[in-house]
Design an enzyme around this catalytic site. Structure first.
Site, PDB file in Angstrom:
ATOM      1  N   ASN A  17       0.859  -1.278   0.038  1.00 61.47           N
ATOM      2  CA  ASN A  17       0.015  -0.225   0.097  1.00 61.47           C
ATOM      3  C   ASN A  17       0.779   1.246  -0.065  1.00 61.47           C
ATOM      4  O   ASN A  17       1.525   1.451   0.864  1.00 61.47           O
ATOM      5  CB  ASN A  17      -0.806  -0.004   1.227  1.00 61.47           C
ATOM      6  CG  ASN A  17      -1.686   1.327   1.500  1.00 61.47           C
ATOM      7  OD1 ASN A  17      -1.867   2.057   0.509  1.00 61.47           O
ATOM      8  ND2 ASN A  17      -2.412   1.491   2.506  1.00 61.47           N
ATOM      9  N   GLU A  44      -5.158  -5.212  10.711  1.00 69.16           N
ATOM     10  CA  GLU A  44      -4.174  -3.963  10.903  1.00 69.16           C
ATOM     11  C   GLU A  44      -4.561  -3.332  12.143  1.00 69.16           C
ATOM     12  O   GLU A  44      -5.351  -2.464  12.087  1.00 69.16           O
ATOM     13  CB  GLU A  44      -4.147  -3.116   9.750  1.00 69.16           C
ATOM     14  CG  GLU A  44      -3.865  -3.718   8.445  1.00 69.16           C
ATOM     15  CD  GLU A  44      -3.391  -2.713   7.306  1.00 69.16           C
ATOM     16  OE1 GLU A  44      -2.060  -3.021   6.929  1.00 69.16           O
ATOM     17  OE2 GLU A  44      -3.955  -1.794   7.259  1.00 69.16           O
TER      18      GLU A  44
END
Ligand code: PEP
Length: 252
Positions: free
Chosen positions: A9, A166
């Site tokens: 990302n 996460e």
């Protein structure tokens, strides 16, 4: 057997010229890593250029977000069809979108349904904040994000979904969760919730990643855990050697 999965990302980093340079430098080494599903998620403006550079490789391309509507008066937004023109994947519900852009479990779910409709593979992010972690609310928060975010999804599509656990307190902070803690959240909270939604067989087929300060130095610890199937990598995905090393660790 769940195939290992590693996605980078890039967040709001890299101009198109810089993105080209990074992919040019990554391409060969990353292509040589077999047995791992590899995905790069650059910002929207670079998707066209990066998709050209990835042509003929086994490296996938993903967007970092999208709207759920097909088209219309949604200034500044990007539709599922626009993403699908260049990408096979899309990150949904990243904690930065939840924290800064008003993303909710309901909007994540609408986007996920749109991804299902158009045939994009979603990487759905869940995870508790520091305050929730410190007040022992991890289980409640992660279970809720999973059950509401993934509700009303066709079980046939569900096995294609990738979930990323996460913990917000570990993202970009250098304070990674221990591998044992991350595995326990996946095993005891996320997979049981997936089993409740889609049945045990599908829950066992869904890849669940860990994300939060993953580096070349700590990646192998996560990948050694039985319920962690790969990583969503932020900062380290911008560094060629780091990202290649993380991907190689996932292949082992
Ligand atoms: C992320 O952006 O999803 C992430 C996990 O970031 P970092 O690896 O930098 O903590």
């Amino acid at each position: 057997m769940r195939k290992p999965f590693v996605a980078g990302n890039w967040k709001m980093n890299k101009t198109v010229a810089e993105a080209r340079e990074l992919v040019f430098n990554l391409n060969k080494q990353l292509s040589e890593v077999a047995g791992v599903e590899k995905v790069l998620c650059p910002p929207f403006p670079s998707l066209v250029a990066v998709s050209g550079l990835l042509e003929g490789t086994d490296i996938g391309l993903g967007a970092q977000n999208m709207h759920w509507e097909e088209k219309g008066a949604f200034t500044g937004e990007v539709s599922p069809g626009m993403v699908k023109e260049f990408c096979g994947y899309v990150i949904l519900g990243h904690s930065e979108r939840r924290a800064y852009f008003g993303e909710t479990d309901e909007s994540v779910n609408r986007k996920l349904i749109a991804a299902q409709k158009i045939g994009l593979t979603p990487i759905v992010c869940v995870g508790e904040t520091l305050e929730q972690y410190e007040s022992n609310r991890t289980s409640e928060v992660v279970a809720r994000q999973t059950s509401l975010g993934l509700k009303d999804i066709d079980p046939a599509f569900a096995s294609r979904i990738v979930v990323a656990y996460e913990p917000v307190w570990a993202i970009g902070t250098g304070k990674a969760s221990t591998a044992d803690n991350a595995n326990a959240v996946v095993k005891d909270i996320i997979r049981p919730e997936l089993a409740r939604l889609f049945g045990n067989e599908t829950a066992q087929a869904i890849r669940v990643l860990y994300g939060g300060s993953v580096t070349a130095a700590n990646a192998a610890e996560y990948f050694a855990q039985p319920d962690i199937d790969g990583a969503l990598v932020g900062g380290a995905s911008l560094k060629v050697d780091e990202f290649v090393a993380i991907t190689k660790a996932a292949a082992k």
